[in-house]
Design a protein around this motif. Structure first.
Motif, PDB file in Angstrom:
ATOM      1  N   VAL A  58      -8.470   4.581   5.315  1.00  0.00           N
ATOM      2  CA  VAL A  58      -7.159   4.472   4.683  1.00  0.00           C
ATOM      3  C   VAL A  58      -6.253   3.549   5.495  1.00  0.00           C
ATOM      4  N   GLN A  59      -5.390   2.820   4.814  1.00  0.00           N
ATOM      5  CA  GLN A  59      -4.497   1.882   5.479  1.00  0.00           C
ATOM      6  C   GLN A  59      -3.282   2.579   6.082  1.00  0.00           C
ATOM      7  N   GLN A  60      -2.537   1.828   6.899  1.00  0.00           N
ATOM      8  CA  GLN A  60      -1.437   2.371   7.681  1.00  0.00           C
ATOM      9  C   GLN A  60      -0.098   1.754   7.295  1.00  0.00           C
ATOM     10  N   LEU A  61       0.947   2.564   7.398  1.00  0.00           N
ATOM     11  CA  LEU A  61       2.307   2.061   7.244  1.00  0.00           C
ATOM     12  C   LEU A  61       2.811   1.515   8.581  1.00  0.00           C
ATOM     13  N   SER A  62       3.894   0.760   8.519  1.00  0.00           N
ATOM     14  CA  SER A  62       4.498   0.222   9.735  1.00  0.00           C
ATOM     15  C   SER A  62       5.139   1.339  10.546  1.00  0.00           C
ATOM     16  N   ALA A  63       5.376   1.054  11.819  1.00  0.00           N
ATOM     17  CA  ALA A  63       6.014   2.038  12.691  1.00  0.00           C
ATOM     18  C   ALA A  63       7.405   2.392  12.183  1.00  0.00           C
ATOM     19  N   ALA A  64       8.108   1.401  11.614  1.00  0.00           N
ATOM     20  CA  ALA A  64       9.458   1.638  11.104  1.00  0.00           C
ATOM     21  C   ALA A  64       9.442   2.633   9.946  1.00  0.00           C
ATOM     22  N   LYS A  65       8.457   2.512   9.071  1.00  0.00           N
ATOM     23  CA  LYS A  65       8.384   3.424   7.927  1.00  0.00           C
ATOM     24  C   LYS A  65       7.918   4.818   8.347  1.00  0.00           C
ATOM     25  N   VAL A  66       7.037   4.891   9.324  1.00  0.00           N
ATOM     26  CA  VAL A  66       6.634   6.193   9.854  1.00  0.00           C
ATOM     27  C   VAL A  66       7.838   6.887  10.476  1.00  0.00           C
ATOM     28  N   SER A  90       0.268  10.531  10.513  1.00  0.00           N
ATOM     29  CA  SER A  90      -0.079   9.509  11.505  1.00  0.00           C
ATOM     30  C   SER A  90       0.028   8.095  10.935  1.00  0.00           C
ATOM     31  N   GLY A  91       0.882   7.922   9.947  1.00  0.00           N
ATOM     32  CA  GLY A  91       1.108   6.590   9.393  1.00  0.00           C
ATOM     33  C   GLY A  91       0.190   6.215   8.261  1.00  0.00           C
ATOM     34  N   ARG A  92      -0.779   7.058   7.940  1.00  0.00           N
ATOM     35  CA  ARG A  92      -1.713   6.730   6.864  1.00  0.00           C
ATOM     36  C   ARG A  92      -1.054   6.907   5.500  1.00  0.00           C
ATOM     37  N   VAL A  93      -1.321   5.966   4.600  1.00  0.00           N
ATOM     38  CA  VAL A  93      -0.785   6.060   3.249  1.00  0.00           C
ATOM     39  C   VAL A  93      -1.705   6.914   2.387  1.00  0.00           C
ATOM     40  N   ARG A  94      -1.174   7.373   1.277  1.00  0.00           N
ATOM     41  CA  ARG A  94      -2.020   8.056   0.296  1.00  0.00           C
ATOM     42  C   ARG A  94      -2.420   7.031  -0.749  1.00  0.00           C
ATOM     43  N   PRO A  95      -3.700   6.706  -0.862  1.00  0.00           N
ATOM     44  CA  PRO A  95      -4.135   5.674  -1.823  1.00  0.00           C
ATOM     45  C   PRO A  95      -3.801   6.051  -3.257  1.00  0.00           C
ATOM     46  N   CYS A  96      -3.636   5.047  -4.095  1.00  0.00           N
ATOM     47  CA  CYS A  96      -3.314   5.270  -5.503  1.00  0.00           C
ATOM     48  C   CYS A  96      -3.856   4.118  -6.338  1.00  0.00           C
ATOM     49  N   PHE A  97      -4.028   4.379  -7.618  1.00  0.00           N
ATOM     50  CA  PHE A  97      -4.489   3.350  -8.536  1.00  0.00           C
ATOM     51  C   PHE A  97      -3.299   2.573  -9.100  1.00  0.00           C
ATOM     52  N   ALA A  98      -3.422   1.259  -9.057  1.00  0.00           N
ATOM     53  CA  ALA A  98      -2.380   0.382  -9.607  1.00  0.00           C
ATOM     54  C   ALA A  98      -3.012  -0.560 -10.617  1.00  0.00           C
ATOM     55  N   ALA A  99      -2.265  -0.863 -11.643  1.00  0.00           N
ATOM     56  CA  ALA A  99      -2.731  -1.820 -12.649  1.00  0.00           C
ATOM     57  C   ALA A  99      -1.560  -2.662 -13.122  1.00  0.00           C
ATOM     58  N   ARG A 100      -1.889  -3.863 -13.533  1.00  0.00           N
ATOM     59  CA  ARG A 100      -0.888  -4.705 -14.177  1.00  0.00           C
ATOM     60  C   ARG A 100      -0.643  -4.176 -15.572  1.00  0.00           C
ATOM     61  N   ILE A 101       0.610  -4.181 -15.965  1.00  0.00           N
ATOM     62  CA  ILE A 101       0.930  -3.910 -17.360  1.00  0.00           C
ATOM     63  C   ILE A 101       1.719  -5.100 -17.892  1.00  0.00           C
ATOM     64  N   PRO A 102       1.462  -5.505 -19.123  1.00  0.00           N
ATOM     65  CA  PRO A 102       2.161  -6.675 -19.667  1.00  0.00           C
ATOM     66  C   PRO A 102       3.604  -6.330 -20.028  1.00  0.00           C
ATOM     67  N   VAL A 103       4.509  -7.210 -19.662  1.00  0.00           N
ATOM     68  CA  VAL A 103       5.923  -7.010 -20.015  1.00  0.00           C
ATOM     69  C   VAL A 103       6.466  -8.224 -20.760  1.00  0.00           C
ATOM     70  N   GLY A 104       5.551  -9.068 -21.239  1.00  0.00           N
ATOM     71  CA  GLY A 104       5.910 -10.265 -21.979  1.00  0.00           C
ATOM     72  C   GLY A 104       4.800 -11.285 -21.830  1.00  0.00           C
ATOM     73  N   PRO A 105       4.858 -12.387 -22.552  1.00  0.00           N
ATOM     74  CA  PRO A 105       3.828 -13.412 -22.436  1.00  0.00           C
ATOM     75  C   PRO A 105       3.733 -13.945 -21.000  1.00  0.00           C
ATOM     76  N   GLN A 106       2.572 -13.780 -20.388  1.00  0.00           N
ATOM     77  CA  GLN A 106       2.313 -14.244 -19.029  1.00  0.00           C
ATOM     78  C   GLN A 106       3.274 -13.645 -18.006  1.00  0.00           C
ATOM     79  N   ARG A 107       3.754 -12.453 -18.272  1.00  0.00           N
ATOM     80  CA  ARG A 107       4.625 -11.771 -17.318  1.00  0.00           C
ATOM     81  C   ARG A 107       4.167 -10.317 -17.197  1.00  0.00           C
ATOM     82  N   PHE A 108       4.142  -9.827 -15.948  1.00  0.00           N
ATOM     83  CA  PHE A 108       3.541  -8.525 -15.708  1.00  0.00           C
ATOM     84  C   PHE A 108       4.361  -7.692 -14.730  1.00  0.00           C
TER      85      PHE A 108
END
Length: 349
Positions: A129-137, A149-167
Motif C-alpha cells: 500500500v502507498q503512503q501519505l506525506s508526513a504533513a498529511k499524517v 503509519s501513513g498508509r492510505v486505504r486503496p479505492c477504485f477510481a474511474a473516469r466518468i464523462p461530464v461532456g464531450p472529451q471532458r471527464f
C-alpha cells in the motif's frame, strides 16, 4: 478513453486474469476481447492466465501468438470468497498469478473481472500500500484520526464523462463498502493526485457525494469528512454534490464510500443501457436523446488507486468491447507510470 494517456509506441505487458467475471463457462467474450484489444492497441502484449479451454479457443480463433503468452491457471476464486481464504487457499489462481507478474516486473499492469473483495485483498497483500506525506499524517493525527503509519486505504477510481472529451474522477466505486471519515480523506488525497496527473488539473475541484448540497445535509460520515477536508488547504474542496449532478462538470473529483459510489454508478449505467437497448422508433429517438459520450462500455475499467502497481477491475458482466477497453486502460495507465507518479504526488502534498 484512458484514465491516463501513455505512449502507444512502447510495448506494454498486461497480465490478464481470464477466469473471472460472469462468463467463466463461456470463453468467447474473453477471446473476442483479446482480439479487439490487440487490434485497438498495437503495442499491447498480454500474459493470459486461464483454463485449458481458453488456451484452445485462443488458438482456434487465430489470435497472433506473437502478441500474447498463455499460462495455465485452472483455479478460479469465487466472487464472494472470504479474505482469509483468499490469502491461504488460492496461490495457483489466475488472479494471484497475474498480480505476482506485476510484483515481479513481468507485467506492468494486471486486469481482472473477478470478485472485488478478493482482488482488493490480494492486491494489498501482494503489491503493498502507498503512503501519505508526513504533513498529511500529521494533520490526521491532529484531527484525532488513525494515521495507520501513513498508509492510505486503496479505492477504485474511474473516469466518468461530464461532456464531450471532458471527464471527472469518481471514487470509491466498490473497494470499501464500509468507510470511516478518515478513509474518505484518503480517497480525496488519492483522487486529488490522480486528477492532477490524468485530468491535467493543477487544482482539481473536489466534492463529497451527498443527499443535498446544504451544509447540514447528510449523515454523520459525510459531515465528519467535510470537517476534515476543510482543514486541508492543499485540497480545493468545494463542498457537497448530489448524484443528479455528477455528470454535469460540477467537480473534477467526486468522493464517496464504496457502497454508495457503486450503487450510484450502476444506477446511471442502467439508465444509459435503457437508451441503448430501445427498439424501433424508440431506439431512433433514444439515440437522438443520448449523446455518444455517455455510452457506458467506453469507460469500463476502474483503477485501484493506493497500491504499488497497476491493478484494473473490469465489470464482471462486461461484454467483449468493454473488456477490451479495460485492457487498453490498463496498458495506458502502466505506460504513463501511474502508480509511481501517484506515490510521488502523495508524498509531495
Amino acid at each position: 478513453m484512458a484514465l491516463l494517456s501513455g505512449s502507444a509506441n512502447e510495448q506494454c505487458t498486461v497480465a490478464l486474469d481470464g477466469t473471472g467475471g460472469d462468463h467463466q463457462l463461456d470463453t468467447r467474450p474473453v477471446v473476442d476481447a483479446v482480439r479487439f484489444a490487440l487490434a485497438l492497441y498495437p503495442s499491447l502484449y498480454l500474459i493470459v492466465f486461464g483454463s485449458s479451454q481458453l488456451e484452445l479457443d485462443l488458438t482456434k480463433a487465430g489470435v497472433n501468438k506473437k502478441r500474447y503468452e498463455f499460462r495455465l491457471a485452472q483455479q478460479s476464486i469465487p466472487q464472494d470468497e472470504a479474505p482469509r481464504s483468499v490469502l491461504t487457499n488460492y496461490a495457483h489462481s489466475a488472479m494471484v498469478q497475474a498480480l505476482e507478474c506485476v510484483k515481479s516486473g513481468q507485467a506492468q499492469a494486471m486486469l481482472s473481472s473477478g470478485g472485488t473483495g478478493p482482488l482488493v485483498t490480494l492486491a494489498r497483500h501482494i503489491l503493498g500500500v502507498q503512503q501519505l506525506s508526513a504533513a498529511k499524517v500529521k494533520l490526521k493525527s491532529k484531527l484525532g484520526l488513525c494515521p495507520r503509519s501513513g498508509r492510505v486505504r486503496p479505492c477504485f477510481a474511474a473516469r466518468i464523462p461530464v461532456g464531450p472529451q471532458r471527464f471527472a474522477l469518481m471514487l470509491d466505486l466498490g473497494a470499501n463498502a464500509t468507510c470511516s471519515a478518515a478513509d474518505l480523506y484518503d480517497f480525496a488525497c488519492l483522487g486529488h493526485a490522480c486528477a492532477q496527473l490524468s485530468l491535467e488539473r493543477d487544482h482539481p475541484r473536489l466534492a463529497l457525494l451527498n443527499v443535498g448540497v446544504e451544509l447540514g445535509k447528510g449523515n454523520a460520515l459525510v459531515q465528519r469528512a467535510k470537517d476534515i477536508l476543510e482543514q486541508d488547504r492543499s485540497l480545493q474542496f468545494t463542498g457537497f454534490i448530489e448524484a443528479n449532478r455528477i455528470f454535469n462538470d460540477d467537480a473534477d473529483v467526486i468522493v464517496t464510500d464504496g457502497f454508495t459510489g457503486n450503487v450510484a454508478l450502476k444506477a446511471a449505467e442502467g439508465v444509459a443501457n435503457i437508451y441503448a437497448s430501445s427498439a424501433g422508433m424508440k431506439k431512433f429517438f433514444a439515440k437522438m436523446a443520448r449523446p455518444d459520450w455517455l455510452l457506458p462500455w467506453q469507460y469500463n475499467g476502474s483503477v485501484l488507486l493506493g497500491v504499488n502497481g497497476i491493478v484494473v477491475k473490469s465489470h464482471a458482466a462486461a461484454g467483449k468491447e468493454a473488456l477490451a477497453v479495460a485492457m487498453v486502460e490498463a496498458a495506458r495507465a502502466a505506460q504513463a507510470n501511474l502508480a509511481a507518479k501517484m506515490q510521488e504526488r502523495l508524498t509531495a502534498q
